[in-house]
Write an enzyme that holds these catalytic residues in place. Structure first.
Site, PDB file in Angstrom:
ATOM      1  N   LYS A  10      -2.531 -19.829  10.890  1.00  0.00           N
ATOM      2  CA  LYS A  10      -1.211 -19.781  10.253  1.00  0.00           C
ATOM      3  C   LYS A  10      -1.104 -18.996   8.955  1.00  0.00           C
ATOM      4  O   LYS A  10      -0.303 -18.073   8.858  1.00  0.00           O
ATOM      5  CB  LYS A  10      -0.699 -21.206  10.020  1.00  0.00           C
ATOM      6  N   ASN A  41      -1.197 -30.995  20.029  1.00  0.00           N
ATOM      7  CA  ASN A  41      -1.756 -29.731  20.515  1.00  0.00           C
ATOM      8  C   ASN A  41      -0.707 -28.874  21.226  1.00  0.00           C
ATOM      9  O   ASN A  41      -0.604 -27.670  20.963  1.00  0.00           O
ATOM     10  CB  ASN A  41      -2.939 -29.995  21.448  1.00  0.00           C
ATOM     11  N   ASN A  91       6.688   5.851 -11.679  1.00  0.00           N
ATOM     12  CA  ASN A  91       5.655   5.736 -10.650  1.00  0.00           C
ATOM     13  C   ASN A  91       6.199   5.212  -9.321  1.00  0.00           C
ATOM     14  O   ASN A  91       7.080   4.359  -9.307  1.00  0.00           O
ATOM     15  CB  ASN A  91       4.550   4.792 -11.135  1.00  0.00           C
ATOM     16  N   THR A 111      -1.493  20.752   8.179  1.00  0.00           N
ATOM     17  CA  THR A 111      -2.643  20.153   8.849  1.00  0.00           C
ATOM     18  C   THR A 111      -3.751  20.205   7.805  1.00  0.00           C
ATOM     19  O   THR A 111      -3.806  21.152   7.011  1.00  0.00           O
ATOM     20  CB  THR A 111      -3.077  20.924  10.118  1.00  0.00           C
ATOM     21  N   HIS A 112      -4.591  19.197   7.760  1.00  0.00           N
ATOM     22  CA  HIS A 112      -5.627  19.080   6.725  1.00  0.00           C
ATOM     23  C   HIS A 112      -5.015  19.103   5.322  1.00  0.00           C
ATOM     24  O   HIS A 112      -5.659  19.539   4.369  1.00  0.00           O
ATOM     25  CB  HIS A 112      -6.677  20.199   6.826  1.00  0.00           C
ATOM     26  N   GLU A 170       3.227   2.774  -3.071  1.00  0.00           N
ATOM     27  CA  GLU A 170       1.794   2.478  -3.229  1.00  0.00           C
ATOM     28  C   GLU A 170       1.469   1.065  -2.746  1.00  0.00           C
ATOM     29  O   GLU A 170       0.431   0.822  -2.122  1.00  0.00           O
ATOM     30  CB  GLU A 170       1.367   2.651  -4.690  1.00  0.00           C
ATOM     31  N   GLN A 173      -5.956 -24.127  13.449  1.00  0.00           N
ATOM     32  CA  GLN A 173      -5.004 -24.300  12.351  1.00  0.00           C
ATOM     33  C   GLN A 173      -5.061 -23.098  11.406  1.00  0.00           C
ATOM     34  O   GLN A 173      -4.105 -22.794  10.703  1.00  0.00           O
ATOM     35  CB  GLN A 173      -5.335 -25.587  11.586  1.00  0.00           C
ATOM     36  N   TYR A 203      -8.179 -27.330  22.551  1.00  0.00           N
ATOM     37  CA  TYR A 203      -7.814 -27.221  21.142  1.00  0.00           C
ATOM     38  C   TYR A 203      -8.993 -27.537  20.222  1.00  0.00           C
ATOM     39  O   TYR A 203      -9.786 -28.435  20.492  1.00  0.00           O
ATOM     40  CB  TYR A 203      -6.651 -28.178  20.811  1.00  0.00           C
ATOM     41  N   SER A 238       5.700   3.237 -16.933  1.00  0.00           N
ATOM     42  CA  SER A 238       4.368   2.944 -17.451  1.00  0.00           C
ATOM     43  C   SER A 238       4.521   2.270 -18.811  1.00  0.00           C
ATOM     44  O   SER A 238       5.472   2.539 -19.544  1.00  0.00           O
ATOM     45  CB  SER A 238       3.584   4.247 -17.595  1.00  0.00           C
ATOM     46  N   SER A 285      -2.177 -29.268   6.538  1.00  0.00           N
ATOM     47  CA  SER A 285      -1.554 -27.957   6.756  1.00  0.00           C
ATOM     48  C   SER A 285      -0.067 -27.978   6.383  1.00  0.00           C
ATOM     49  O   SER A 285       0.611 -26.965   6.497  1.00  0.00           O
ATOM     50  CB  SER A 285      -1.725 -27.513   8.213  1.00  0.00           C
ATOM     51  N   LYS A 289       6.589   8.556 -17.560  1.00  0.00           N
ATOM     52  CA  LYS A 289       6.191   8.245 -16.182  1.00  0.00           C
ATOM     53  C   LYS A 289       7.256   7.500 -15.388  1.00  0.00           C
ATOM     54  O   LYS A 289       7.929   6.624 -15.901  1.00  0.00           O
ATOM     55  CB  LYS A 289       4.917   7.377 -16.188  1.00  0.00           C
TER      56      LYS A 289
HETATM   57  N1  ARG Z   1      -1.979 -28.811  12.018  1.00  0.00           N
HETATM   58  C1  ARG Z   1      -2.550 -28.620  13.301  1.00  0.00           C
HETATM   59  C2  ARG Z   1      -2.603 -27.125  13.593  1.00  0.00           C
HETATM   60  O1  ARG Z   1      -1.992 -26.381  12.915  1.00  0.00           O
HETATM   61  C3  ARG Z   1      -1.738 -29.321  14.337  1.00  0.00           C
HETATM   62  C4  ARG Z   1      -2.488 -29.729  15.564  1.00  0.00           C
HETATM   63  C5  ARG Z   1      -3.395 -30.825  15.295  1.00  0.00           C
HETATM   64  N2  ARG Z   1      -3.942 -31.369  16.469  1.00  0.00           N
HETATM   65  C6  ARG Z   1      -5.029 -32.127  16.427  1.00  0.00           C
HETATM   66  N3  ARG Z   1      -5.444 -32.623  17.520  1.00  0.00           N
HETATM   67  N4  ARG Z   1      -5.673 -32.340  15.302  1.00  0.00           N
HETATM   68  O2  ARG Z   1      -3.283 -26.672  14.497  1.00  0.00           O
END
Ligand code: ARG
Length: 443
Positions: free
Chosen positions: A324, A109, A284, A154-155, A289, A321, A316, A276, A22, A282
């Protein structure tokens, strides 16, 4: 280098490694990770869990890493699994043995729960600043346009006359509610999960009140299992972001309509439009949008995390993960959309004569003719029918209600006199709408 090397004998499969990592997306949390570790190390030293010298060495080492990252001297990359392992490995490489003591009484964790909460909290603070600027822009437009008449719809059909201040005031209310929601979300998330360990706390005498205070949390979380399993705060924030983006999208839609050749209520400045490749004439409204279009991915982030969380047993699980990438994308998308909307709104030209002219057409004062008759003693439902007939007559004559002669009025209803014109003029129609919250009240 892996954090868990001791138990493993075979090398990791390359795809497993790529699938599992990650670092490529959680590296943006480096500051939160370092600040969290600094607080943890200070606490370990203060509690005598590690020596004061080790604690100071760790803190100095971490601060050096932070400085080097921010000055571009240390690039985050390599084969570390995530930002937590990256920083720890870098620290140990820099200061040796002491670095290996940082993770005492902590798990990734509670570390990741902490980092993500602090990142979200910082993002909320930034979002509130940008939204406040947008609200300020609405306030400016409102103050300058209390008597800029325009049709209300309205509408998407012309309904009654209003003012630009009233219309923009509606958006100001939406964004004020958004600000309130952000502040509620921030307040609820502001409990520190650090010290929860893997999920069951630790055997070391941690001072969780100390770290919570150091990291500007209201208090430590109450249940260590919940601390590492909870992503409600992020779901709540993603809902807030979805609602902000929805409000921006509705405004974008109106700007697109108002900017069209048919309406010409506004002109978007060149800085927020594009041309365009084939049609030279044009200009735009691409930014409006795109703000409207990107609403889908923001809703997607909320939906995605809702689904990710739904079947997870405590505590956990690596599934988490997945909170994110899409959340970061939503944060970036909404921040940029708010900034761009603010820029677009504050540089837009309002075609006031065109809006006023449009307010005069399309029978926007039909309700006011009925109200006039009510003041002359006619029951509203009867008045409604009479005005319907008058509108029919106007449509036949291709004119506005204001253009009928008293003679023509009286053929349909003899309660109508010369004072009708004043009573249904655009100015009167708006000014007399004085109910609390109505456009006349703002004048
Ligand atoms: N990269 C992990 C996450 O975003 C970190 C936590 C990992 N913990 C574990 N016990 N594998 O959640």
């Amino acid at each position: 280098m892996k954090l868990w090397g001791g138990r493993f004998t075979e090398a990791e499969d390359a795809l497993t490694e790529a699938f599992n990592e990650s670092l490529s997306f959680d590296k943006r949390m480096y500051r939160q990770d370092i600040n969290g570790s600094v607080a943890h190390a200070k606490m370990l030293g203060k509690q005598g869990i590690i020596s004061m010298e080790d604690s100071e060495e760790i803190v100095n080492g971490l601060q050096g890493i932070l400085r080097d990252i921010e000055e571009g001297k240390l690039l985050i990359g390599g084969d570390a699994e995530d930002i937590h392992s990256f920083i720890e490995a870098e620290l140990t490489q820099r200061i040796g043995e002491a670095g290996k003591r940082l993770h005492t009484g902590r798990s990734r964790n509670d570390q990741v729960a902490l980092d993500m909460k602090m990142y979200t909290r910082d993002n909320i603070d930034g979002m509130m600043k940008e939204l406040q600027k947008l609200v300020d822009t609405f306030e400016k437009i409102i103050n300058e346009n209390k008597d800029t008449f325009m049709p209300g719809f309205t509408h998407l059909q012309k309904a009654q006359p209003t003012t630009l201040a009233h219309h923009m005031g509606a958006y100001k209310e939406m964004f004020l509610r958004d600000l309130g929601r952000l502040s509620d979300t921030r307040d609820r998330l502001n409990e520190c999960p650090l010290g929860a360990g893997a999920f069951a706390g630790t055997t070391y005498p941690l001072d969780r009140d100390f770290t919570a205070k150091e990291l500007l949390f209201r208090k430590p979380t109450d249940n260590s299992m919940d601390s590492v399993s909870d992503r409600d705060y992020l779901l709540e924030y993603l809902f807030d972001l979805s609602t902000i983006q929805m409000h921006l999208s509705r405004l974008s839609e109106e700007i697109i309509i108002w900017n069209s050749n048919e309406y010409q209520f506004v002109r978007i400045s060149d800085a927020y439009s594009t041309g365009s490749s084939i049609m030279p004439q044009k200009k735009n409204p691409d930014i409006a949008e795109l703000i409207r279009g990107k609403t889908g991915r923001v809703y997607g982030a909320l939906q995605s995390l809702m689904v990710t969380m739904k079947g997870l047993p405590l505590a956990y699980n690596k599934d988490m993960q997945e909170d994110k990438e899409m959340a970061f994308d939503a944060m970036d998308t909404v921040t940029n959309s708010v900034i761009l909307m603010n820029g677009m709104l504050s540089t837009m030209t309002w075609n006031k004569p065109r809006m006023e002219d449009s307010a005069k057409r399309g029978f926007t004062n039909a309700t006011d003719v009925a109200d006039y008759l009510v003041r002359k003693g006619v029951p509203f439902r009867t008045a409604h029918g009479i005005v319907g007939e008058l509108v029919l007559l106007c449509e036949k004559k291709k004119c506005a209600l204001d253009d009928l002669t008293v003679q023509e009025y009286r053929e349909i209803c003899d309660k109508i006199d010369e004072d009708i014109y004043e009573a249904i003029s655009l100015d009167t129609c708006v000014r007399n709408r004085k109910t609390k919250g109505a456009p006349g009240e703002m004048l």
